[in-house]
Motif scaffolding. Structure first.
Motif, PDB file in Angstrom:
ATOM      1  N   LEU A   1      10.155 -64.276 -57.766  1.00  0.00           N
ATOM      2  CA  LEU A   1      11.354 -62.918 -58.423  1.00  0.00           C
ATOM      3  C   LEU A   1      12.726 -63.491 -57.558  1.00  0.00           C
ATOM      4  O   LEU A   1      13.902 -63.483 -58.277  1.00  0.00           O
ATOM      5  CB  LEU A   1      11.033 -61.767 -57.986  1.00  0.00           C
ATOM      6  CG  LEU A   1      11.755 -60.547 -58.309  1.00  0.00           C
ATOM      7  CD1 LEU A   1      12.138 -60.492 -59.951  1.00  0.00           C
ATOM      8  CD2 LEU A   1      11.502 -59.396 -57.834  1.00  0.00           C
ATOM      9  N   TRP A   2      12.618 -63.696 -56.399  1.00  0.00           N
ATOM     10  CA  TRP A   2      14.034 -63.992 -55.568  1.00  0.00           C
ATOM     11  C   TRP A   2      14.664 -65.383 -56.163  1.00  0.00           C
ATOM     12  O   TRP A   2      15.786 -65.757 -56.218  1.00  0.00           O
ATOM     13  CB  TRP A   2      13.808 -64.325 -54.300  1.00  0.00           C
ATOM     14  CG  TRP A   2      13.696 -62.659 -53.472  1.00  0.00           C
ATOM     15  CD1 TRP A   2      12.579 -62.267 -53.125  1.00  0.00           C
ATOM     16  CD2 TRP A   2      14.820 -61.920 -53.350  1.00  0.00           C
ATOM     17  NE1 TRP A   2      13.171 -60.779 -52.433  1.00  0.00           N
ATOM     18  CE2 TRP A   2      14.409 -60.679 -52.690  1.00  0.00           C
ATOM     19  CE3 TRP A   2      16.181 -62.114 -53.560  1.00  0.00           C
ATOM     20  CZ2 TRP A   2      15.221 -59.644 -52.426  1.00  0.00           C
ATOM     21  CZ3 TRP A   2      17.217 -60.765 -53.283  1.00  0.00           C
ATOM     22  CH2 TRP A   2      16.650 -59.876 -52.508  1.00  0.00           C
ATOM     23  N   MET A   3      13.554 -66.405 -56.317  1.00  0.00           N
ATOM     24  CA  MET A   3      14.307 -67.722 -56.914  1.00  0.00           C
ATOM     25  C   MET A   3      14.736 -67.658 -58.271  1.00  0.00           C
ATOM     26  O   MET A   3      15.834 -68.165 -58.440  1.00  0.00           O
ATOM     27  CB  MET A   3      12.908 -68.857 -57.137  1.00  0.00           C
ATOM     28  CG  MET A   3      12.743 -69.201 -55.559  1.00  0.00           C
ATOM     29  SD  MET A   3      11.354 -70.417 -55.682  1.00  0.00           S
ATOM     30  CE  MET A   3      11.818 -71.635 -56.592  1.00  0.00           C
ATOM     31  N   ALA A   4      14.195 -66.719 -59.042  1.00  0.00           N
ATOM     32  CA  ALA A   4      14.885 -66.454 -60.341  1.00  0.00           C
ATOM     33  C   ALA A   4      16.050 -65.675 -60.301  1.00  0.00           C
ATOM     34  O   ALA A   4      17.098 -66.095 -61.052  1.00  0.00           O
ATOM     35  CB  ALA A   4      13.925 -65.603 -61.327  1.00  0.00           C
ATOM     36  N   ARG A   5      16.117 -64.793 -59.520  1.00  0.00           N
ATOM     37  CA  ARG A   5      17.513 -64.004 -59.146  1.00  0.00           C
ATOM     38  C   ARG A   5      18.397 -65.004 -58.700  1.00  0.00           C
ATOM     39  O   ARG A   5      19.785 -65.056 -59.169  1.00  0.00           O
ATOM     40  CB  ARG A   5      17.420 -62.940 -58.105  1.00  0.00           C
ATOM     41  CG  ARG A   5      16.444 -61.637 -59.013  1.00  0.00           C
ATOM     42  CD  ARG A   5      16.510 -60.583 -57.849  1.00  0.00           C
ATOM     43  NE  ARG A   5      15.861 -59.495 -58.370  1.00  0.00           N
ATOM     44  CZ  ARG A   5      15.387 -58.388 -57.638  1.00  0.00           C
ATOM     45  NH1 ARG A   5      15.632 -58.539 -56.520  1.00  0.00           N
ATOM     46  NH2 ARG A   5      14.736 -57.445 -58.208  1.00  0.00           N
ATOM     47  N   ALA A   6      18.059 -65.918 -57.692  1.00  0.00           N
ATOM     48  CA  ALA A   6      19.086 -66.730 -57.029  1.00  0.00           C
ATOM     49  C   ALA A   6      19.510 -67.731 -58.374  1.00  0.00           C
ATOM     50  O   ALA A   6      20.882 -67.979 -58.272  1.00  0.00           O
ATOM     51  CB  ALA A   6      18.352 -67.504 -56.120  1.00  0.00           C
ATOM     52  N   GLU A   7      18.721 -68.338 -59.113  1.00  0.00           N
ATOM     53  CA  GLU A   7      19.185 -69.144 -60.166  1.00  0.00           C
ATOM     54  C   GLU A   7      20.135 -68.485 -61.108  1.00  0.00           C
ATOM     55  O   GLU A   7      21.000 -69.167 -61.684  1.00  0.00           O
ATOM     56  CB  GLU A   7      17.927 -69.650 -60.927  1.00  0.00           C
ATOM     57  CG  GLU A   7      17.146 -70.613 -60.132  1.00  0.00           C
ATOM     58  CD  GLU A   7      15.857 -71.157 -60.721  1.00  0.00           C
ATOM     59  OE1 GLU A   7      15.593 -70.908 -61.946  1.00  0.00           O
ATOM     60  OE2 GLU A   7      14.981 -71.861 -60.188  1.00  0.00           O
TER      61      GLU A   7
END
Length: 158
Positions: free
Chosen positions: A142-148
């Motif tokens: 989830l955090w990786m998707a938000r960061a992207e």
């Protein structure tokens, strides 16, 4: 002289070979104790037995003619025989061994129950840790998707 029935002398004196596996621990102590008891019994019984190599010879009794019949001997009370003593000792040992076997079986069953409980607890703990790891992976994703998503406008051309 009475002769034992059922078991021959060579069968009573069986010995294990040196090539046999040597037991260890309590079993070895128990076997050593039984060997000492057997040796003591043989030493006690040795004076009662004549030399085993001596040949048996029949006893010759001269028959005397009598005009009057011989009086019947009074029945003697049965004397305790060595075979009865041996049988009683074997029965007592058998009962003792059966009791020990029952006790060991009960302890074995208790250990199996304890081991099963420990395995269930361990499986539960491992499952909890796996669930936590899955939650962390999902959170990471989830955090990786938000960061992207947040970084995407930075890399777009204007």
């Amino acid at each position: 002289m009475r002769r034992r029935r059922g078991v021959s002398d060579p069968a009573l004196k069986t010995q294990t070979t040196a090539a046999a596996r040597q037991p260890s621990g309590p079993l070895q102590d128990w076997l050593a104790t039984l060997s000492r008891i057997d040796a003591a019994d043989q030493a006690r019984a040795a004076p009662r037995r004549p030399d085993a190599q001596a040949a048996w010879e029949p006893r010759i009794v001269a028959h005397a003619e009598r005009s009057e019949p011989l009086p019947e001997p009074e029945p003697e009370p049965p004397a305790p025989r060595a075979e009865d003593d041996d049988l009683a000792a074997l029965m007592a040992e058998n009962m003792m061994l059966k009791a020990r076997l029952r006790q060991e079986n009960a302890r074995y069953d208790e250990l199996q129950v304890l081991l099963a409980d420990e395995l269930r607890a361990l499986r539960s703990h491992v499952q909890q840790e796996v669930d936590k790891a899955e939650e962390l992976r999902a959170e990471r994703d989830l955090w990786m998707a938000r960061a992207e998503a947040l970084a995407q406008p930075l890399f777009q051309r204007r």
